[in-house]
Design an enzyme around this catalytic site. Structure first.
Site, PDB file in Angstrom:
ATOM      1  N   GLY A  32       0.844  -1.189   0.000  1.00  0.00           N
ATOM      2  CA  GLY A  32       0.000   0.000   0.000  1.00  0.00           C
ATOM      3  C   GLY A  32       0.874   1.231   0.000  1.00  0.00           C
ATOM      4  CG  LEU A  35       1.887  -0.523   5.087  1.00  0.00           C
ATOM      5  CD1 LEU A  35       3.133  -1.209   4.595  1.00  0.00           C
ATOM      6  CD2 LEU A  35       2.095  -0.036   6.527  1.00  0.00           C
ATOM      7  NE  ARG A 170      -1.630   4.391  -8.610  1.00  0.00           N
ATOM      8  CZ  ARG A 170      -0.665   5.297  -8.452  1.00  0.00           C
ATOM      9  NH1 ARG A 170      -0.848   6.537  -8.906  1.00  0.00           N
ATOM     10  NH2 ARG A 170       0.471   4.978  -7.859  1.00  0.00           N
ATOM     11  CG  ASP A 261       4.699   4.807  -2.151  1.00  0.00           C
ATOM     12  OD1 ASP A 261       3.992   5.729  -2.626  1.00  0.00           O
ATOM     13  OD2 ASP A 261       4.501   3.610  -2.415  1.00  0.00           O
TER      14      ASP A 261
END
Length: 306
Positions: A32, A35, A170, A261
């Site tokens: 994720g 995450l 997205r 990320d």
């Protein structure tokens, strides 16, 4: 006043990840976007809690245990009886291109702001120094959930906390582009630290180039912006001026998964240590450069840059 000014709450969804090997066998992990950022923040020494909802199954138990082992706080992972996390399958074709198949419509994370535990969670979020989330985070919540989230973010800022937002657009997660534009407009107006991608907002809004994207985010009132460019590098706003910070050169790119990320983690961790935006962007590039030289979202601990 925030209760924990240097602590980050990373909010979003983690899913079961299935990978199909060439021989047809499957391996299981989890993944994720927020995450991944939380794990890298923890590795960089930043206090961070992951905020999501999971089921009460053994796989959810394993996820929580793995996050805790990385040093990520799990006290705000809500557990929903008789439910399962979302799942996605990665398939790779002969040229190495990856395709993702999703089963996430019933995932508990989609109801994060509509659960019996939500009022207590919302109150806790108000005490964080930074609440970090992404375009995926707001997409999965739906209109009602987003309204609840936006109210919480307003209270976070009113108490002196900051909101950090990585655009991560997205299109498959949205019913239509107009709904997405309205939500992104609202989100940007609630953002203190924006980490947009040029391709994200160009594709969402039809902006012509990086200058147009930067102007859009500035016009939303965001004071700290780290614009990720199409070519390796970024533009940061420091003392009101746009400064381009080139990415670190990498000889061989193995896998770009979690590049953005990890970049967000490197930037936020550095800013919380008191570094300026340009130095923080350089640190973010160093971490992202290490990540893309390894396969998978989370690299081995020994591969983390000094």
């Amino acid at each position: 006043m925030t209760d924990t000014p240097n602590r980050v709450a990373a909010l979003g969804e983690c899913m079961i990840e299935m990978f199909r090997r060439p021989d047809g066998s499957l391996t299981m992990g989890f993944g994720g976007d927020t995450l991944n950022t939380a794990v890298y923040l923890a590795r960089l020494g930043t206090p961070v809690d992951y905020v999501t909802a999971l089921g009460d199954d053994s796989i959810s138990d394993g996820m929580v245990a793995a996050w805790a082992a990385e040093g990520v706080g799990t006290s705000h992972v809500l557990r929903v009886p008789n439910r399962l996390p979302g799942l996605y399958l990665i398939e790779t074709d002969a040229s190495g291109e990856r395709r993702f198949l999703y089963w996430r419509d019933k995932a508990p994370a989609r109801e994060l702001f509509a659960l019996p535990q939500t009022p207590e969670l919302s109150k806790a979020l108000e005490g964080y120094g930074i609440v970090y989330l992404s375009g995926i985070s707001i997409a999965i919540l739906g209109e009602q959930g987003r309204e609840g989230l936006f109210e919480v973010l307003q209270r976070v800022r009113a108490r002196g906390g900051k909101v950090a937002f990585d655009t991560n657009w997205r299109p498959r997660l949205w019913p239509d582009i107009e709904t997405a534009r309205v939500a992104f407009d609202r989100m940007l107006r609630l953002t203190d630290i924006a980490l947009p991608g040029v391709t994200d907002l160009r594709d969402l809004y039809g902006d012509a180039d990086a200058d147009a994207v930067l102007a859009r985010v500035r016009n939303a009132g965001v004071t700290e912006i780290v614009l990720k460019l199409e070519q390796p590098g970024c533009v940061v706003i420091e003392n009101g001026e746009a400064v381009e910070v080139p990415a670190q050169k990498v000889a061989t790119v193995v896998d770009t998964t979690a590049a953005g990320d990890s970049f967000s983690a490197g930037y936020l961790a550095s800013r919380l240590r008191g570094e300026g935006p340009v130095d923080a962007a350089r640190a973010a590039h160093r971490l992202a450069a290490a990540v893309i030289q390894h396969r998978g979202a989370i690299i081995p601990r020994e591969a983390m840059p000094a």
